[in-house]
Design a protein around this motif. Sequence first.
Motif, PDB file in Angstrom:
ATOM      1  N   ALA A 275       4.947  32.251  30.854  1.00 29.30           N
ATOM      2  CA  ALA A 275       6.326  32.416  30.390  1.00 29.30           C
ATOM      3  C   ALA A 275       6.599  31.792  29.028  1.00 29.30           C
ATOM      4  O   ALA A 275       7.702  31.922  28.507  1.00 29.30           O
ATOM      5  CB  ALA A 275       7.288  31.816  31.425  1.00 29.30           C
ATOM      6  N   SER A 276       5.604  31.126  28.437  1.00 26.34           N
ATOM      7  CA  SER A 276       5.836  30.468  27.157  1.00 26.34           C
ATOM      8  C   SER A 276       4.501  30.210  26.459  1.00 26.34           C
ATOM      9  O   SER A 276       3.431  30.279  27.079  1.00 26.34           O
ATOM     10  CB  SER A 276       6.552  29.129  27.370  1.00 26.34           C
ATOM     11  N   TYR A 277       4.593  29.872  25.201  1.00 22.49           N
ATOM     12  CA  TYR A 277       3.409  29.498  24.436  1.00 22.49           C
ATOM     13  C   TYR A 277       2.727  28.296  25.087  1.00 22.49           C
ATOM     14  O   TYR A 277       1.502  28.227  25.166  1.00 22.49           O
ATOM     15  CB  TYR A 277       3.794  29.178  22.985  1.00 22.49           C
ATOM     16  N   GLU A 278       3.539  27.363  25.587  1.00 18.33           N
ATOM     17  CA  GLU A 278       2.991  26.171  26.245  1.00 18.33           C
ATOM     18  C   GLU A 278       2.205  26.553  27.497  1.00 18.33           C
ATOM     19  O   GLU A 278       1.122  26.013  27.740  1.00 18.33           O
ATOM     20  CB  GLU A 278       4.110  25.180  26.595  1.00 18.33           C
ATOM     21  N   ASN A 279       2.744  27.493  28.298  1.00 19.63           N
ATOM     22  CA  ASN A 279       2.013  27.979  29.474  1.00 19.63           C
ATOM     23  C   ASN A 279       0.696  28.630  29.054  1.00 19.63           C
ATOM     24  O   ASN A 279      -0.340  28.424  29.690  1.00 19.63           O
ATOM     25  CB  ASN A 279       2.802  29.023  30.250  1.00 19.63           C
ATOM     26  N   GLN A 280       0.750  29.437  28.002  1.00 14.99           N
ATOM     27  CA  GLN A 280      -0.436  30.138  27.500  1.00 14.99           C
ATOM     28  C   GLN A 280      -1.514  29.129  27.111  1.00 14.99           C
ATOM     29  O   GLN A 280      -2.675  29.278  27.493  1.00 14.99           O
ATOM     30  CB  GLN A 280      -0.051  31.004  26.290  1.00 14.99           C
TER      31      GLN A 280
ATOM     32  N   GLU B 180      -1.789  25.934  28.056  1.00 15.31           N
ATOM     33  CA  GLU B 180      -2.220  25.214  29.254  1.00 15.31           C
ATOM     34  C   GLU B 180      -3.216  26.044  30.065  1.00 15.31           C
ATOM     35  O   GLU B 180      -4.240  25.546  30.534  1.00 15.31           O
ATOM     36  CB  GLU B 180      -0.984  24.889  30.091  1.00 15.31           C
ATOM     37  N   LEU B 181      -2.927  27.320  30.211  1.00 15.90           N
ATOM     38  CA  LEU B 181      -3.799  28.217  30.962  1.00 15.90           C
ATOM     39  C   LEU B 181      -5.156  28.363  30.276  1.00 15.90           C
ATOM     40  O   LEU B 181      -6.204  28.258  30.920  1.00 15.90           O
ATOM     41  CB  LEU B 181      -3.116  29.579  31.112  1.00 15.90           C
ATOM     42  N   ALA B 182      -5.164  28.571  28.969  1.00 18.41           N
ATOM     43  CA  ALA B 182      -6.422  28.711  28.227  1.00 18.41           C
ATOM     44  C   ALA B 182      -7.252  27.434  28.327  1.00 18.41           C
ATOM     45  O   ALA B 182      -8.471  27.491  28.528  1.00 18.41           O
ATOM     46  CB  ALA B 182      -6.132  29.053  26.763  1.00 18.41           C
ATOM     47  N   GLU B 183      -6.595  26.290  28.233  1.00 17.37           N
ATOM     48  CA  GLU B 183      -7.314  25.015  28.352  1.00 17.37           C
ATOM     49  C   GLU B 183      -7.923  24.844  29.736  1.00 17.37           C
ATOM     50  O   GLU B 183      -9.043  24.359  29.873  1.00 17.37           O
ATOM     51  CB  GLU B 183      -6.377  23.854  28.032  1.00 17.37           C
ATOM     52  N   MET B 184      -7.184  25.244  30.766  1.00 16.72           N
ATOM     53  CA  MET B 184      -7.704  25.138  32.127  1.00 16.72           C
ATOM     54  C   MET B 184      -8.926  26.047  32.303  1.00 16.72           C
ATOM     55  O   MET B 184      -9.944  25.625  32.844  1.00 16.72           O
ATOM     56  CB  MET B 184      -6.619  25.523  33.145  1.00 16.72           C
TER      57      MET B 184
END
Length: 151
Positions: A49-54, A56-60
């Motif tokens: 839902a946001s750049y921050e989510n994006q 966080e997901l890529a880092e995970m």
Amino acid sequence: MQKVVVLVMLIAASSAHIEHKYYMPNFMANWFKAVEYCNYLGARLAIVASYENQTELAEMVQQTDKYNSISTEFWIGASDLADEGHFIWHATGTRVQYSNWKVLQPDNGGNVEHCVEVRYIPSERWDWQWNDLDCKQMRYFVCEYTDVVRD
């Protein structure tokens, strides 16, 4: 004589935020099976839902054994299956607001691309961007658990 009932509600002000916890199962599935499996776990196919989510997901994903520095692709929970060109988050029924489409995407290639994947393929200039793809393709996928955390 009429009785009047007055309800007074006191709402305590507190700050809270939603914490996202991601899980990447150890097998590939088509988009439909990915949705089903996440639901089975009590989770949902990930919502970005946001750049921050994006980020966080890529880092995970980079911390998993599914990450490959040459090519990494996985399903997230959006599609336009119900209405071509209008992407919706399956788990909530809400319209996709934030997106990270690669240039010229989504393109509904062959009139069969309706589900959203995230791609990292540096040699083809894919940098964790979104692509619409045939939902029957096999991909890893990310399930998301959400918790409301009170500060």
